[in-house]
Each structure stands twice: as C-alpha cells, then as structure tokens.
Motif scaffolding. Structure first.
Motif, PDB file in Angstrom:
ATOM      1  N   LYS A 152       0.799  -1.219   0.202  1.00 30.13           N
ATOM      2  CA  LYS A 152       0.095  -0.079  -0.119  1.00 30.13           C
ATOM      3  C   LYS A 152       1.018   1.371   0.006  1.00 30.13           C
ATOM      4  O   LYS A 152       0.518   2.086  -0.592  1.00 30.13           O
ATOM      5  N   SER A 156       0.999   4.305  -3.140  1.00 24.22           N
ATOM      6  CA  SER A 156      -0.037   5.271  -2.728  1.00 24.22           C
ATOM      7  C   SER A 156       0.630   6.274  -3.390  1.00 24.22           C
ATOM      8  O   SER A 156       1.804   6.311  -3.669  1.00 24.22           O
ATOM      9  N   SER A 265      -7.587   2.779  -1.026  1.00 26.92           N
ATOM     10  CA  SER A 265      -7.519   2.091  -2.453  1.00 26.92           C
ATOM     11  C   SER A 265      -7.694   2.842  -3.590  1.00 26.92           C
ATOM     12  O   SER A 265      -7.373   2.652  -4.743  1.00 26.92           O
ATOM     13  N   LEU A 268      -4.736   4.328  -5.460  1.00 26.01           N
ATOM     14  CA  LEU A 268      -3.700   3.534  -6.112  1.00 26.01           C
ATOM     15  C   LEU A 268      -3.525   4.195  -7.491  1.00 26.01           C
ATOM     16  O   LEU A 268      -4.310   4.226  -8.396  1.00 26.01           O
ATOM     17  N   ASN A 353      -1.193  -4.936   4.754  1.00 26.99           N
ATOM     18  CA  ASN A 353      -0.695  -3.620   4.293  1.00 26.99           C
ATOM     19  C   ASN A 353      -0.092  -3.981   2.881  1.00 26.99           C
ATOM     20  O   ASN A 353       0.316  -3.110   2.062  1.00 26.99           O
ATOM     21  N   ILE A 355      -2.257  -4.867  -1.125  1.00 25.37           N
ATOM     22  CA  ILE A 355      -3.352  -4.927  -1.706  1.00 25.37           C
ATOM     23  C   ILE A 355      -3.268  -5.234  -3.256  1.00 25.37           C
ATOM     24  O   ILE A 355      -2.071  -5.317  -3.732  1.00 25.37           O
ATOM     25  N   ARG A 407     -10.226  -5.150   6.306  1.00 21.83           N
ATOM     26  CA  ARG A 407      -9.594  -4.182   5.381  1.00 21.83           C
ATOM     27  C   ARG A 407     -10.939  -3.346   4.855  1.00 21.83           C
ATOM     28  O   ARG A 407     -12.005  -3.974   4.677  1.00 21.83           O
ATOM     29  N   SER A 409     -12.153  -1.492   1.781  1.00 25.66           N
ATOM     30  CA  SER A 409     -11.730  -1.095   0.698  1.00 25.66           C
ATOM     31  C   SER A 409     -12.806  -0.048   0.001  1.00 25.66           C
ATOM     32  O   SER A 409     -13.862   0.205   0.626  1.00 25.66           O
TER      33      SER A 409
END
Length: 488
Positions: A152, A156, A265, A268, A353, A355, A407, A409
C-alpha cells in the motif's frame, strides 16, 4: 540338527532386520509427506493407491507438525471418499509447477506425471494449452486470473486538492446544494408570511431577508448559530428540520471520509498493467517457469509484450522461485508481483499492508493433472462437478481464504450516492412542507381576527396580507383603489 536350527534362526533374524531397516528408511524419506489414507469403513484393503504430487503453497498445501493440511488436502480427501481410493502425497522434487526445460523435457509436477513418478497432481496448477498437450486436466476446481500484488505505501500517491469531495458523489453534492437553496428560500418565504415573525409589514423590517436566510443555513451546516433567530413556530419548524438534516449529513460525511483515508484504495496510481509499465518506481516480476510468465511471452498484446521483455531482460532480479518469496519481497522492497489473483487475494487478506490492483486478465482455472488416457481423468472431473454443485468447493474457498484483518476497500466505502441519503432528503422535504403550512395557518388565524374586527371577508383580508407581505400589487387591485377614490 543343531546346525540346521542355528541356520534357520540366523535367516529369520536377518529378514526381520532388513524389514525394519526398510520401514525406517521409508519413514525418513523427506519426499513422502502423507501415507496412504485407509478407508474409514475398514482397513482399506483392495482399494487402489494413487501417488499424488503437489507443491507446498499456502493455503493449498501446508505442513502442520507431521501432517499436511490446506485446500488441496481437503479436496483430495473429499475426492478419495467419493471415488474410493487411497493416496500418498509427495512434494514435487524440484519445487516447480511444470514448464518445458532447455532440453525439451518437462520440469515440476508435469514432468513427474510424464515420467510416471506420480499418478495425479493436486495443486494450484493452471490449465494451459501447452500442458494440456502432454497431460490431461480435470474440470477446474478454482477459477482465477492474473493480477498485480502491491504494498500500500509503495502504491500510494499524494491526494488531490479536491480529495475532500470524495465522500459524496457528484449527484449527492448537487442534491445537497439544491436542498440548501430550497431551505433558505423556504425560510425567507415563511418568515414573510408568518405574522408571528413579521407582525407589521408596513412599519417593521423583516430580518429574514434572502441573504440572511442564506447565512442562517450556512451557519447550521458549520454547526454554528447564526442570526437572525426565528420566533414564529413555522420558521422554527424549518430551522429544526434543517439542523437535524445537517447533523446527519455531517456524520455521514465524516464517517465516509475517515474510511476513505484509511483504505487508500482509490489512491492507487497502478490500476492496470499499462500503469505498471509506465511507472519507474517499482520492479515487477512473476514466478520463474510459471504459466503467468508464458502467458506474457505468448501474448500479442503490446503492453503484455513490454512486460515480458522487461522480465526476460532482468530475469535474475525480478523472477522469484516460490510464492512465499514473492510475497515477502513485495512486503520488504519496491516490488510488484504478477501472479494468480486468487493467491493475491489470500496474501491481501493475511497481510493488511498489501493490496491487489483492480485489473485482472487472462481468466483461467486450476485443475487436477493426470496422465493422458488415464482412467482417473473422467471420474475425477465428475467428482469435482459434484462437489461444486453441492457447495463443498465454496465452503472450502471460504474456509481457507478467511481474512485475518478488517480491510475497508473502495467497494465498501465508496462515495455516497443520493439513494443512500434518500430518507434524509425526504425528511427535509416534509419539514419544509410543514413549515409552509404552519406559516399559512398562522397567517390565516391572524386574517380571521382582522376580518372580524374590520367586518370584511376573511379571504379578502388573507389575500391582502399575502400581497402586502410579498409586496405584490396587481393591476386589478390598483384599478379598484382608483375607482374608489373617484367615487369619493
């Protein structure tokens, strides 16, 4: 006679020692991970015994003490119970799934089946055309694709300047603006109509001008008191409903904004494989000799070809040997792993951590591999279909892919749409209607008292009051006043 007896004893002793030695050697064989399973109904005598090759990968096959467990082990046990066979499980010798080596021979589990070292392969083994040419596959027991596993913090990016608008959709923000303007207009209208708020329209100034009404509504949105303060019941009804509306709205905004910040999310920058190729911060690779590697090698897609060329040129640095190594490398360095999406979902569920990027390509399935013309291929396929129809495969999927972290999302915490706040807007509309009706009732009561005192019609007084408060002077009214003065 004594010599013959002594010779017989020696022979028996030697046979017993050799037998114990062979049994001990078999127990210490590191490749034998599970002994033949006896039938639960008896000793299992007379049942065929299959040699099963597999690969250690969480959660398909895992070592727990002296036994094996995992998705594939549960699947194998269910198949054995349905088809009435025993089995012994062996880990693949070279730790590979199966690919063509430089000399043309197959490695991994596919190679063991071709060399008759194993009868079947029960593992997360992808069904491909190249493998189907040399072995036979059953109906897939799991469906998957190719995805991108990221960490993540490496995936990011900086938030945009307008990230604070993310909790609500564009439609919700539009509806909120319309509700604000409508409420302020209703405040302005009701404050002019209500005699309790504006008793003397000709001599007294109305504090609820339209600009003041806008300021009053904005103060409620900021949870701050704002003047003027309502006095009439009708104006207070609208003010209270607007305050309740803003409280619920702010609570939904704060909750959703906090969830969006914690999930990350939507931040990303790598959403697709094209994004992965364009960036320069992350290395990316896959399992060496896996079907994923050959998928990109054989693909005609330009983006896929660029990925293959990158991995081929830097294969010593970006290709990994095992799935566990890939996950650990993603967690420890700036590395993106390209592999089976279903396995990446498990990694994201076990490691909070991590994704998986949204795009998944190359839909495929995991099947049980057997030798060509094997009598077990069709029975195993039918058994897999029966397990799917009975829901047992779904049960195993939920059992071994259960998430260990909560999580949040984007699928769960996306921008709120107007239907999600429909009840809130409906309550506001009802409150505005009640406020207008209360103002009309107050004005009607005052008009009746004035009509009785002046001995006029209640309707005419009511109409005059509305026109006076709204500053409406019709042509008909002006003509009546002029004719009255002429007669006088």
């Amino acid at each position: 006679m004594d010599k013959g007896l002594h010779f017989t004893v020696c022979v028996l002793t030697t046979v017993l020692l050799l037998r114990e030695s062979s049994q001990a050697g078999e127990e210490k064989d590191p490749e034998v991970l599970a002994a033949p399973k006896p039938d639960s109904r008896g000793a299992g005598e007379g049942l065929p015994t299959l040699t099963v090759t597999t690969i250690l990968e969480d959660p398909y096959v895992m070592v727990r003490g002296a036994e094996l467990e995992g998705y594939c082990m549960d699947l194998l046990a269910a198949l054995a119970a349905m088809l009435r066979f025993q089995y012994r499980v062996r880990a693949v010798g070279d730790g590979q799934y199966g690919a063509v080596a430089a000399g043309g021979n197959w490695t991994g589990m596919i190679g063991e089946i071709l060399r008759r070292e194993a009868d079947i392969a029960v593992a997360p083994l992808t069904v491909t055309s190249a493998r189907e040419e040399v072995v036979s596959f059953t109906t897939p027991f799991l469906q998957t694709g190719i995805g991108i596993l990221l960490r993540k913090d490496t995936a990011s990016q900086d938030m945009s300047s307008f990230h604070f608008l993310a909790p609500f959709s564009k439609e919700t923000w539009t509806a909120l603006l319309f509700a604000y303007l409508l409420t302020c207009f209703c405040l302005f209208l009701v404050a002019r109509l209500s005699p309790c708020e504006w008793n003397e329209p000709k001599n007294e100034e109305n504090h609820f001008t339209f600009l003041n009404s806008l300021w009053f509504g904005a103060g409620a949105l900021a949870l701050q008191g704002a003047t003027p303060r309502p006095q009439a019941l009708s104006v207070r009804v609208i003010a209270v409903v607007w305050w309740l509306f803003t409280l619920a709205l702010l609570a939904a905004y704060i909750a959703n904004f906090t969830a969006l910040l914690s999930s990350g999310s939507e931040q990303l920058p790598i959403q697709t494989f094209e994004d992965l190729v364009k960036q320069r911060n992350l290395e990316f690779g896959t399992l060496e000799g896996s079907s994923t590697f050959y998928y990109f090698k054989n693909s005609k897609n330009p983006i896929h070809q660029m990925i293959y060329e990158y991995m081929e040129k830097r294969r010593e640095h970006v290709l990994v040997k095992t799935y566990q190594e890939a996950v650990q490398r993603v967690m420890d360095s700036n590395y993106a792993f390209i592999g089976e999406s279903i396995s990446q979902d498990l990694a994201a569920a076990r490691h909070c951590n991590l994704i998986r990027a949204p795009e998944v390509i190359g839909a495929r399935g995991f099947g049980i591999a057997t030798a060509q013309a094997s009598p077990w291929t069709k029975p195993l396929s039918i058994a897999v279909l029966k397990l799917r129809e009975s829901g047992d495969l779904d049960y195993l999927r939920n059992k071994w892919w259960e998430s260990s972290c909560l999580r949040q999302s984007r699928d769960r915490w996306g921008p709120l749409e107007p239907p999600a706040l429909g009840g809130l807007f409906l309550t506001l509309g009802i409150g505005l209607a009640l406020g207008i009706l209360a103002a009309l009732a107050e004005l009607s009561s005052s008009s009746r008292r004035a009509a009785a005192h002046a001995k006029k019609s209640c309707c005419s007084v009511f109409t005059e009051e509305i026109c006076t408060r709204l500053r409406i002077k019709g042509d008909a009214r002006q003509s009546q006043e002029m004719s009255g003065k002429a007669n006088a």
